[in-house]
Design a protein around this motif. Structure first.
Motif, short mmCIF file in Angstrom:
data_model
loop_
_atom_site.label_atom_id
_atom_site.label_comp_id
_atom_site.label_asym_id
_atom_site.label_seq_id
_atom_site.Cartn_x
_atom_site.Cartn_y
_atom_site.Cartn_z
N THR A 63 41.25 31.23 50.26
CA THR A 63 40.58 32.43 50.77
C THR A 63 41.00 33.66 49.98
N ALA A 64 42.29 33.76 49.66
CA ALA A 64 42.78 34.87 48.87
C ALA A 64 42.15 34.86 47.48
N ALA A 65 42.00 33.68 46.89
CA ALA A 65 41.40 33.57 45.56
C ALA A 65 39.94 34.04 45.59
N ILE A 66 39.22 33.70 46.64
CA ILE A 66 37.82 34.13 46.74
C ILE A 66 37.72 35.64 46.88
N PHE A 67 38.58 36.22 47.73
CA PHE A 67 38.60 37.68 47.85
C PHE A 67 38.83 38.32 46.49
N LEU A 68 39.80 37.82 45.74
CA LEU A 68 40.11 38.38 44.43
C LEU A 68 38.97 38.19 43.45
N TYR A 69 38.39 36.98 43.44
CA TYR A 69 37.30 36.72 42.50
C TYR A 69 36.09 37.62 42.76
N THR A 70 35.80 37.86 44.02
CA THR A 70 34.62 38.67 44.34
C THR A 70 34.79 40.13 43.95
N LEU A 71 36.02 40.65 43.98
CA LEU A 71 36.23 42.07 43.69
C LEU A 71 36.88 42.32 42.32
N VAL A 72 37.95 41.62 42.02
CA VAL A 72 38.69 41.88 40.77
C VAL A 72 38.98 40.56 40.05
N PRO A 73 37.95 39.89 39.56
CA PRO A 73 38.17 38.56 38.96
C PRO A 73 39.13 38.56 37.79
N ASP A 74 39.18 39.64 37.03
CA ASP A 74 40.06 39.68 35.86
C ASP A 74 41.54 39.74 36.25
N LYS A 75 41.83 40.03 37.50
CA LYS A 75 43.22 40.09 37.95
C LYS A 75 43.68 38.78 38.58
N LEU A 76 42.75 37.84 38.76
CA LEU A 76 43.07 36.56 39.39
C LEU A 76 43.89 35.70 38.43
N LEU A 77 45.13 35.37 38.83
CA LEU A 77 46.03 34.60 37.98
C LEU A 77 45.56 33.16 37.81
N GLY A 78 45.03 32.58 38.89
CA GLY A 78 44.57 31.19 38.81
C GLY A 78 43.99 30.75 40.13
N TRP A 79 43.46 29.53 40.17
CA TRP A 79 42.87 28.97 41.38
C TRP A 79 43.92 28.18 42.15
N ASN A 80 43.51 27.68 43.31
CA ASN A 80 44.42 26.87 44.14
C ASN A 80 44.02 25.41 44.17
N TYR A 81 43.01 25.07 43.41
CA TYR A 81 42.58 23.67 43.25
C TYR A 81 41.66 23.63 42.03
N GLU A 82 41.31 22.43 41.60
CA GLU A 82 40.43 22.28 40.45
C GLU A 82 38.98 22.53 40.87
N LEU A 83 38.32 23.43 40.20
CA LEU A 83 36.91 23.72 40.52
C LEU A 83 36.05 22.50 40.23
N ASN A 84 35.07 22.25 41.12
CA ASN A 84 34.13 21.16 40.86
C ASN A 84 32.91 21.69 40.11
N ASP A 85 32.02 20.79 39.73
CA ASP A 85 30.87 21.18 38.91
C ASP A 85 29.93 22.13 39.64
N LEU A 86 29.80 21.96 40.96
CA LEU A 86 28.93 22.84 41.72
C LEU A 86 29.48 24.27 41.72
N GLU A 87 30.77 24.39 41.90
CA GLU A 87 31.40 25.72 41.88
C GLU A 87 31.27 26.35 40.49
N LYS A 88 31.45 25.54 39.47
CA LYS A 88 31.35 26.04 38.11
C LYS A 88 29.94 26.47 37.75
N SER A 89 28.94 25.93 38.47
CA SER A 89 27.55 26.31 38.18
C SER A 89 27.27 27.76 38.55
#
Length: 385
Positions: A89-115
């Motif tokens: 949830t924290a990663a999504i908040f960061l990605y939606t507002l300040v993606p360049d500040k996001l250090l990393g994810w909390n799991y491996e993104l799947n193909d749907l998410e990457k789309s």
């Protein structure tokens, strides 16, 4: 006469050297005075403090004190460039507002998410979540702060304080309650110095809540709904729970009127679902097993054990979109804001005061940084790439 000229020349040379030395000494003194003045002016500012940066001897790092959404006083860098998200949830908040500040994810993104997620963020490291977080990797990456999102309570405060001590960096807490999303984004805007962009996201969330609140559904027209997740779609969020919040917000009747107990969801039997016999069924599948909402819905429609259900007979079993994250739940983050629009359009289209497609496009542009073409929009609805 010649000796006098030589003596005169030597005297002039000595005087010139003495003058140069005096000038250099004065400049050095002037420089030292300026430095002291600047230090005094910097220390006089009540909003900022200066502390030594141990990683760079002789330099200084500016800090400021904030009050996070849990009411904790936290000293953070004046400029925050890298943030570790403690959960999805924290990663999504960061990605939606300040993606360049996001250090990393909390799991491996799947193909749907990457789309949907911008390609430059696909290769961010996976630090794990829960008991599987790789804290050594987090510390080695040297984030400026850690970011945790959850229900504001004593447990969250205690965990945030403990994590800060373990990592040696500030931990900032944000409220995960869906209705607090506008406040959360405004807080983040001030924290990261992006107030203007944060206000756009906060305003969209507020408009969504207001539009839904303006819809009045007569009691005899309210839809009885079952919300299922998991591999068999027989795990549900009881009425009144945070995970079933969207159902309550749109004015539907959650048929799972159950005691929540210690967990956040409840496992039911097929017989229980048959007894409830809901008007509409919405399922989200199971991401861990690569089961999409659409395929979970098809499984119920084709299961002979559920053939007698009203929702099955009327073909009102739907898979919730989950690109790039579930629109209903899991995680319970700002990804649910657009789920409110979608679900209300699904069950109460005649009462809407907005166009769902337009709202989805605006949401994806503001929150996910992509402009959806018509084909992409259909893929998002269907959970396909």
């Amino acid at each position: 006469m010649k000796a006098q000229k030589i003596f005169f020349s030597m005297v002039m040379a000595l005087l010139l050297i003495a003058g140069l030395l005096t000038g250099c000494g004065q400049k050095a003194a002037d420089s030292g005075d300026t430095s002291q003045t600047e230090q005094k002016e910097a220390s006089a500012d009540p909003e900022e403090s200066t502390v030594p940066d141990e990683s760079d001897e002789g330099s200084a790092s500016e800090t400021r004190e904030i009050t996070d959404m849990a009411g904790r006083k936290v000293t953070v860098p004046a400029e925050i460039n890298s943030v570790f998200s403690t959960d999805t949830t924290a990663a999504i908040f960061l990605y939606t507002l300040v993606p360049d500040k996001l250090l990393g994810w909390n799991y491996e993104l799947n193909d749907l998410e990457k789309s949907i997620i911008l390609e430059k963020y696909h290769s961010l490291p996976n630090f794990g979540m829960g008991d599987a977080i790789n804290y050594e990797a987090v510390i080695a990456a040297k984030p400026d702060i850690a970011f945790t999102v959850g229900a504001i309570n004593d447990s969250l405060i205690s965990n945030a304080d403990s994590l800060s001590e373990s990592l040696g960096i500030p931990v900032v807490a944000v409220d995960s309650d869906l209705m607090s999303a506008p406040e959360s984004y405004r807080f983040m805007g001030e924290l990261f110095g992006v107030e203007e962009q944060a206000e756009k996201l906060a305003a969209y969330a507020e408009d969504t809540f207001n539009d839904i609140a303006d819809i009045e559904i007569p009691d005899d027209q309210k839809v009885r709904m079952y919300y299922g997740n998991g591999e068999d779609s027989l795990e549900t969020a009881p009425a009144g729970s945070s995970h079933g919040q969207i159902i309550d917000l749109v004015g539907a009747v959650n048929v799972a009127d159950l005691e929540l107990g210690d967990g956040s969801r409840v496992q039911i039997s097929a017989e229980q679902l048959l007894a409830w016999d809901p008007d509409v069924i919405v399922v989200i599948g199971e991401a861990k097993a690569s089961i999409s909402g659409k395929s979970a819905a098809v499984a119920i429609l084709e299961d002979p054990d559920f053939a007698s259900l009203k929702a099955v007979q009327e073909q009102k079993v739907y898979g919730a979109p989950n690109a790039p994250f579930s629109w209903m739940d899991r995680p319970p983050g700002p990804n649910r804001i657009i789920g409110i629009r979608w679900l209300s359009g699904l069950i109460y289209p005649e009462y809407l005061n907005f166009d769902v497609d337009d709202e989805v496009r605006e949401f994806f542009s503001l929150f996910y940084h992509v402009d959806l073409a018509n084909e992409q929009l259909e893929n998002v609805y269907n959970g396909t790439i």
